[in-house]
Motif scaffolding. Sequence first.
Motif, PDB file in Angstrom:
ATOM      1  N   ILE A   1     -30.461 118.995 -59.289  1.00  0.00           N
ATOM      2  CA  ILE A   1     -30.033 117.756 -59.093  1.00  0.00           C
ATOM      3  C   ILE A   1     -29.628 117.212 -60.224  1.00  0.00           C
ATOM      4  N   GLN A   2     -29.211 117.849 -61.237  1.00  0.00           N
ATOM      5  CA  GLN A   2     -28.554 117.566 -62.572  1.00  0.00           C
ATOM      6  C   GLN A   2     -29.272 116.324 -62.952  1.00  0.00           C
ATOM      7  N   ALA A   3     -30.367 116.153 -62.874  1.00  0.00           N
ATOM      8  CA  ALA A   3     -31.199 114.977 -63.277  1.00  0.00           C
ATOM      9  C   ALA A   3     -30.543 113.416 -62.849  1.00  0.00           C
ATOM     10  N   GLY A   4     -29.708 113.580 -61.605  1.00  0.00           N
ATOM     11  CA  GLY A   4     -29.654 112.540 -60.962  1.00  0.00           C
ATOM     12  C   GLY A   4     -28.091 112.086 -61.674  1.00  0.00           C
ATOM     13  N   SER A   5     -27.347 112.947 -62.234  1.00  0.00           N
ATOM     14  CA  SER A   5     -26.183 112.567 -62.801  1.00  0.00           C
ATOM     15  C   SER A   5     -25.067 112.925 -61.808  1.00  0.00           C
ATOM     16  N   SER A   6     -23.774 112.383 -62.143  1.00  0.00           N
ATOM     17  CA  SER A   6     -22.619 112.369 -60.969  1.00  0.00           C
ATOM     18  C   SER A   6     -21.645 113.295 -61.773  1.00  0.00           C
ATOM     19  N   THR A   7     -21.301 114.358 -61.347  1.00  0.00           N
ATOM     20  CA  THR A   7     -19.967 115.102 -61.805  1.00  0.00           C
ATOM     21  C   THR A   7     -19.267 115.458 -60.642  1.00  0.00           C
ATOM     22  N   ARG A   8     -18.176 115.094 -60.589  1.00  0.00           N
ATOM     23  CA  ARG A   8     -17.153 115.365 -59.476  1.00  0.00           C
ATOM     24  C   ARG A   8     -15.954 116.158 -59.982  1.00  0.00           C
ATOM     25  N   ALA A   9     -15.783 116.229 -61.241  1.00  0.00           N
ATOM     26  CA  ALA A   9     -14.568 117.175 -61.930  1.00  0.00           C
ATOM     27  C   ALA A   9     -14.901 117.551 -63.101  1.00  0.00           C
ATOM     28  N   TYR A  10     -14.264 118.706 -63.515  1.00  0.00           N
ATOM     29  CA  TYR A  10     -14.674 119.185 -65.155  1.00  0.00           C
ATOM     30  C   TYR A  10     -14.716 117.973 -66.106  1.00  0.00           C
ATOM     31  N   ARG A  11     -13.606 117.088 -66.013  1.00  0.00           N
ATOM     32  CA  ARG A  11     -13.160 116.089 -66.959  1.00  0.00           C
ATOM     33  C   ARG A  11     -14.496 115.177 -67.134  1.00  0.00           C
TER      34      ARG A  11
ATOM     35  N   PRO B   1     -42.481 120.406 -65.993  1.00  0.00           N
ATOM     36  CA  PRO B   1     -41.611 120.293 -67.168  1.00  0.00           C
ATOM     37  C   PRO B   1     -41.231 121.254 -68.037  1.00  0.00           C
ATOM     38  N   ASN B   2     -40.118 121.814 -68.374  1.00  0.00           N
ATOM     39  CA  ASN B   2     -39.752 122.863 -69.270  1.00  0.00           C
ATOM     40  C   ASN B   2     -39.329 122.602 -70.304  1.00  0.00           C
ATOM     41  N   ARG B   3     -38.386 121.724 -70.367  1.00  0.00           N
ATOM     42  CA  ARG B   3     -37.642 121.458 -71.545  1.00  0.00           C
ATOM     43  C   ARG B   3     -37.518 119.802 -71.750  1.00  0.00           C
ATOM     44  N   ARG B   4     -37.699 119.387 -73.148  1.00  0.00           N
ATOM     45  CA  ARG B   4     -37.754 118.030 -73.416  1.00  0.00           C
ATOM     46  C   ARG B   4     -36.965 117.963 -74.908  1.00  0.00           C
ATOM     47  N   ILE B   5     -35.958 116.885 -74.927  1.00  0.00           N
ATOM     48  CA  ILE B   5     -35.290 116.788 -76.132  1.00  0.00           C
ATOM     49  C   ILE B   5     -35.788 115.270 -76.662  1.00  0.00           C
ATOM     50  N   SER B   6     -37.023 115.213 -77.499  1.00  0.00           N
ATOM     51  CA  SER B   6     -37.381 114.064 -77.746  1.00  0.00           C
ATOM     52  C   SER B   6     -37.764 113.104 -76.462  1.00  0.00           C
ATOM     53  N   ARG B   7     -37.443 112.033 -76.800  1.00  0.00           N
ATOM     54  CA  ARG B   7     -37.506 110.982 -75.379  1.00  0.00           C
ATOM     55  C   ARG B   7     -36.355 110.748 -74.896  1.00  0.00           C
ATOM     56  N   ILE B   8     -35.185 111.545 -75.205  1.00  0.00           N
ATOM     57  CA  ILE B   8     -33.886 111.165 -74.680  1.00  0.00           C
ATOM     58  C   ILE B   8     -33.852 112.024 -73.420  1.00  0.00           C
ATOM     59  N   ALA B   9     -34.033 113.031 -73.393  1.00  0.00           N
ATOM     60  CA  ALA B   9     -34.148 113.930 -71.993  1.00  0.00           C
ATOM     61  C   ALA B   9     -35.070 115.100 -71.655  1.00  0.00           C
TER      62      ALA B   9
ATOM     63  N   ASP C   1     -35.699 115.356 -63.994  1.00  0.00           N
ATOM     64  CA  ASP C   1     -36.248 114.917 -65.256  1.00  0.00           C
ATOM     65  C   ASP C   1     -37.734 114.238 -65.100  1.00  0.00           C
ATOM     66  N   PRO C   2     -38.543 114.665 -65.908  1.00  0.00           N
ATOM     67  CA  PRO C   2     -39.958 114.164 -65.799  1.00  0.00           C
ATOM     68  C   PRO C   2     -40.173 112.884 -66.176  1.00  0.00           C
ATOM     69  N   GLY C   3     -39.322 112.221 -67.059  1.00  0.00           N
ATOM     70  CA  GLY C   3     -39.294 110.777 -67.447  1.00  0.00           C
ATOM     71  C   GLY C   3     -38.807 110.726 -68.861  1.00  0.00           C
ATOM     72  N   SER C   4     -37.692 110.379 -69.225  1.00  0.00           N
ATOM     73  CA  SER C   4     -37.341 110.042 -70.459  1.00  0.00           C
ATOM     74  C   SER C   4     -36.098 109.053 -70.306  1.00  0.00           C
ATOM     75  N   LEU C   5     -35.496 108.876 -71.607  1.00  0.00           N
ATOM     76  CA  LEU C   5     -34.477 107.881 -71.855  1.00  0.00           C
ATOM     77  C   LEU C   5     -33.327 107.939 -70.378  1.00  0.00           C
ATOM     78  N   ARG C   6     -32.911 109.136 -70.101  1.00  0.00           N
ATOM     79  CA  ARG C   6     -31.893 109.240 -68.990  1.00  0.00           C
ATOM     80  C   ARG C   6     -32.416 108.704 -67.898  1.00  0.00           C
TER      81      ARG C   6
ATOM     82  N   GLN D   1     -38.454 111.724 -61.868  1.00  0.00           N
ATOM     83  CA  GLN D   1     -37.661 111.742 -60.587  1.00  0.00           C
ATOM     84  C   GLN D   1     -38.347 112.475 -59.434  1.00  0.00           C
ATOM     85  N   ALA D   2     -39.061 113.357 -59.580  1.00  0.00           N
ATOM     86  CA  ALA D   2     -39.764 114.070 -58.425  1.00  0.00           C
ATOM     87  C   ALA D   2     -40.628 113.068 -57.766  1.00  0.00           C
ATOM     88  N   ASP D   3     -41.395 112.399 -58.538  1.00  0.00           N
ATOM     89  CA  ASP D   3     -42.355 111.324 -57.953  1.00  0.00           C
ATOM     90  C   ASP D   3     -41.590 110.010 -57.122  1.00  0.00           C
ATOM     91  N   TYR D   4     -40.231 109.729 -58.019  1.00  0.00           N
ATOM     92  CA  TYR D   4     -39.493 109.005 -57.315  1.00  0.00           C
ATOM     93  C   TYR D   4     -38.996 109.384 -55.672  1.00  0.00           C
TER      94      TYR D   4
END
Length: 248
Positions: free
Chosen positions: A16-26, A92-100, A64-69, A75-78
């Motif tokens: 689910i790409q953490a809920g992001s939207s990507t519709r082209a490489y750009r 949860p497998n990977r965390r970058i501080s509280r950002i992601a 995402d289990p709960g971070s800034l992004r 997101q699984a709970d939601y």
Amino acid sequence: MAKPTPDRLRLLSANIQAGSSTRAYRDYVTRSWSHVLPNGKRINLDSLAELAANYDLVGLQESDPGSLRSGFTNQADYLAERARFPFWSHQPNRRISRIAGSGNALLSRIQPDEMLDYALPGRIAGRGVLLANFGEGKDRWTLAITHLSLGAKSRQLQIGFLAELLSDAPRLVLMGDFNCDFDAPEMRPLYRETALEPPPERVCTFPSWAPQRCLDHVLTGGFEVLDYKAVPAAGSDHMAVGVELLPK
């Protein structure tokens, strides 16, 4: 809302790409802010919940289990609440501080008898497999959800681990983002050492706006595959894979 039937299982695997939207490489450049900010993700998650509601079990990757992004939302709970899944679990497998943060997750209308999670080996830490066992006796079966590494050498280690972990399960499903085709050389131990078989057809899932690479799969053992297809997963850069299974 879909209801599970006693003889058939409807499963969905979605990066689910953490809920992001990507519709082209750009968009990887122009929308790079979405990797650190929550804006716009709630709409995508609501669309994902509508899709998930048609299935009995849903395996998520890059949840995402709960971070800034994610606006500090698990997101699984939601998604479980929005799509009315009574059971859910997150690894949860990977965390970058509280950002992601990122991980695997399960949404289920069937109560698991056991939930387990394992870290996968690899040159870079942060990959895992979430495992659920259902039923008893001859009705017992195992579902595993994973997201493998980009590098072939790390995938070899991870697939070797999975092959040993799942070797004794007579009926099982392994789903996720494998970052390789189902007939890649490193995948062979799964078919040699477990009951798993390749999917009935090659379904390309990446990139979602013009699928050319077959990276996302649902492998099964001890099931008859009645339906196998790629499904748009809101704004994710991966198509999801939906299957309908009948126990043999």
